[in-house]
Write a protein that holds these residues in place. Structure first.
Motif, short mmCIF file in Angstrom:
data_model
loop_
_atom_site.label_atom_id
_atom_site.label_comp_id
_atom_site.label_asym_id
_atom_site.label_seq_id
_atom_site.Cartn_x
_atom_site.Cartn_y
_atom_site.Cartn_z
N MET A 1 0.80 -1.21 0.00
CA MET A 1 0.00 0.00 0.00
C MET A 1 0.84 1.27 0.00
O MET A 1 0.52 2.19 -0.75
CB MET A 1 -0.98 0.00 1.17
CG MET A 1 -2.35 -0.43 0.73
SD MET A 1 -3.74 0.05 1.75
CE MET A 1 -3.39 -0.47 3.38
N PRO A 2 1.90 1.36 0.81
CA PRO A 2 2.70 2.58 0.79
C PRO A 2 3.30 2.85 -0.59
O PRO A 2 3.42 4.00 -1.00
CB PRO A 2 3.80 2.35 1.82
CG PRO A 2 3.32 1.24 2.67
CD PRO A 2 2.38 0.44 1.83
N ASP A 3 3.65 1.78 -1.33
CA ASP A 3 4.25 1.96 -2.65
C ASP A 3 3.23 2.54 -3.63
O ASP A 3 3.58 3.37 -4.47
CB ASP A 3 4.82 0.65 -3.17
CG ASP A 3 6.05 0.21 -2.39
OD1 ASP A 3 6.70 1.07 -1.76
OD2 ASP A 3 6.35 -0.99 -2.39
N ASP A 4 1.97 2.10 -3.54
CA ASP A 4 0.92 2.67 -4.40
C ASP A 4 0.74 4.16 -4.10
O ASP A 4 0.64 4.97 -5.03
CB ASP A 4 -0.42 1.95 -4.18
CG ASP A 4 -0.39 0.51 -4.66
OD1 ASP A 4 0.48 0.15 -5.47
OD2 ASP A 4 -1.26 -0.26 -4.20
N ILE B 1 13.31 9.86 0.62
CA ILE B 1 14.09 9.07 1.57
C ILE B 1 13.16 8.07 2.26
O ILE B 1 11.96 8.31 2.37
CB ILE B 1 14.81 9.95 2.62
CG1 ILE B 1 13.82 10.85 3.37
CG2 ILE B 1 15.90 10.77 2.00
CD1 ILE B 1 14.44 11.63 4.51
N ARG B 2 13.70 6.96 2.70
CA ARG B 2 12.93 5.98 3.45
C ARG B 2 12.80 6.46 4.89
O ARG B 2 13.77 6.88 5.50
CB ARG B 2 13.63 4.62 3.44
CG ARG B 2 13.56 3.96 2.11
CD ARG B 2 12.51 2.87 2.16
NE ARG B 2 12.31 2.32 0.83
CZ ARG B 2 11.14 1.97 0.37
NH1 ARG B 2 10.07 2.09 1.12
NH2 ARG B 2 11.00 1.47 -0.82
N MET B 3 11.55 6.44 5.39
CA MET B 3 11.31 6.90 6.75
C MET B 3 9.97 6.38 7.25
O MET B 3 9.02 6.30 6.47
CB MET B 3 11.31 8.44 6.77
CG MET B 3 11.25 9.05 8.14
SD MET B 3 11.21 10.87 8.10
CE MET B 3 12.85 11.24 7.53
N PHE B 4 9.89 6.06 8.53
CA PHE B 4 8.64 5.61 9.17
C PHE B 4 8.04 4.40 8.47
O PHE B 4 6.82 4.25 8.41
CB PHE B 4 7.60 6.73 9.23
CG PHE B 4 8.04 7.95 9.97
CD1 PHE B 4 8.40 7.89 11.30
CD2 PHE B 4 8.09 9.18 9.33
CE1 PHE B 4 8.80 9.02 11.99
CE2 PHE B 4 8.49 10.33 10.01
CZ PHE B 4 8.85 10.23 11.34
N GLY B 5 8.85 3.54 7.88
CA GLY B 5 8.34 2.36 7.19
C GLY B 5 7.75 2.65 5.83
O GLY B 5 7.10 1.81 5.22
N GLY B 6 7.96 3.85 5.32
CA GLY B 6 7.45 4.23 4.00
C GLY B 6 8.45 5.12 3.30
O GLY B 6 9.65 5.03 3.53
N ILE B 7 7.95 6.01 2.46
CA ILE B 7 8.80 6.92 1.72
C ILE B 7 8.42 8.34 2.09
O ILE B 7 7.25 8.71 2.10
CB ILE B 7 8.64 6.71 0.20
CG1 ILE B 7 9.10 5.31 -0.17
CG2 ILE B 7 9.44 7.75 -0.58
CD1 ILE B 7 8.86 4.93 -1.61
N CYS B 8 9.42 9.14 2.40
CA CYS B 8 9.24 10.54 2.74
C CYS B 8 9.67 11.38 1.53
O CYS B 8 10.75 11.18 0.98
CB CYS B 8 10.08 10.88 3.95
SG CYS B 8 10.02 12.63 4.38
N GLU C 1 -9.53 8.38 2.71
CA GLU C 1 -9.87 9.79 2.48
C GLU C 1 -8.90 10.44 1.48
O GLU C 1 -8.84 11.67 1.38
CB GLU C 1 -9.85 10.58 3.79
CG GLU C 1 -10.90 10.14 4.78
CD GLU C 1 -12.33 10.46 4.32
OE1 GLU C 1 -12.52 11.29 3.40
OE2 GLU C 1 -13.27 9.86 4.89
N LEU C 2 -8.16 9.62 0.74
CA LEU C 2 -7.14 10.15 -0.16
C LEU C 2 -7.51 9.97 -1.63
O LEU C 2 -6.82 9.29 -2.39
CB LEU C 2 -5.78 9.48 0.13
CG LEU C 2 -5.15 9.86 1.46
CD1 LEU C 2 -3.92 9.01 1.73
CD2 LEU C 2 -4.80 11.35 1.48
N LYS D 1 3.47 2.85 6.59
CA LYS D 1 3.37 1.43 6.19
C LYS D 1 1.93 0.91 6.15
O LYS D 1 1.66 -0.06 5.47
CB LYS D 1 4.24 0.56 7.07
CG LYS D 1 3.93 0.59 8.54
CD LYS D 1 4.94 -0.24 9.30
CE LYS D 1 4.79 -0.01 10.79
NZ LYS D 1 5.84 -0.67 11.54
N ASP D 2 1.00 1.61 6.81
CA ASP D 2 -0.40 1.18 6.77
C ASP D 2 -1.19 1.83 5.64
O ASP D 2 -2.40 1.69 5.55
CB ASP D 2 -1.08 1.43 8.11
CG ASP D 2 -1.12 2.91 8.49
OD1 ASP D 2 -0.60 3.76 7.73
OD2 ASP D 2 -1.69 3.22 9.56
N GLY D 3 -0.50 2.60 4.77
CA GLY D 3 -1.17 3.22 3.63
C GLY D 3 -1.70 4.62 3.89
O GLY D 3 -2.30 5.22 3.01
#
Length: 115
Positions: free
Chosen positions: A1-4, A22-29, A84-85, A42-44
């Motif tokens: 989900m974070p990649d989408d 940059i990679r941060m908080f389990g996702g991408i910043c 909500e996105l 990481k939870d989307g």
């Protein structure tokens, strides 16, 4: 989900030489001039740095809550629920974060704050 979500952010931002990732908080910043702007969790969910001045407006939007990182709320940082996105909502969140972060001085690559 974070990649989408990251791909959707890339499409919304377009080609901007001042944007970094940059990679941060389990996702991408995504950064603007070296300053954290928005990111994927990481939870989307979306993390948006809107600053304290826009926080009340941001919190009035659907699915928005103040970021709570390890039990500590972080003023000016908003988490937005994945459901909500819509594309339009995502663009509005990026614009709001960009208004705040764009006014900040650029960070020099590799620069660290002195204590």
């Amino acid at each position: 989900m974070p990649d989408d979500l990251a791909e959707r952010i890339r499409q919304a931002i377009g080609e901007d030489p001042n944007i970094g990732e940059i990679r941060m908080f389990g996702g991408i910043c995504f950064t603007l001039n070296g300053n954290m702007m928005v990111g994927t969790m990481k939870d989307g969910t979306l993390l948006a740095r809107v600053g304290e001045g826009q926080e009340a407006e941001a919190l009035s939007k659907p699915g928005a809550t103040r970021m709570n990182f390890t039990g500590r709320e972080m003023k000016g940082f908003i988490i937005v629920a994945a459901d909500e996105l819509s594309d339009d909502a995502l663009k509005r969140w990026i614009a709001m974060a960009s208004r705040f972060v764009g006014a900040m001085p650029a960070k020099k690559p590799g620069a660290k704050k002195k204590k």
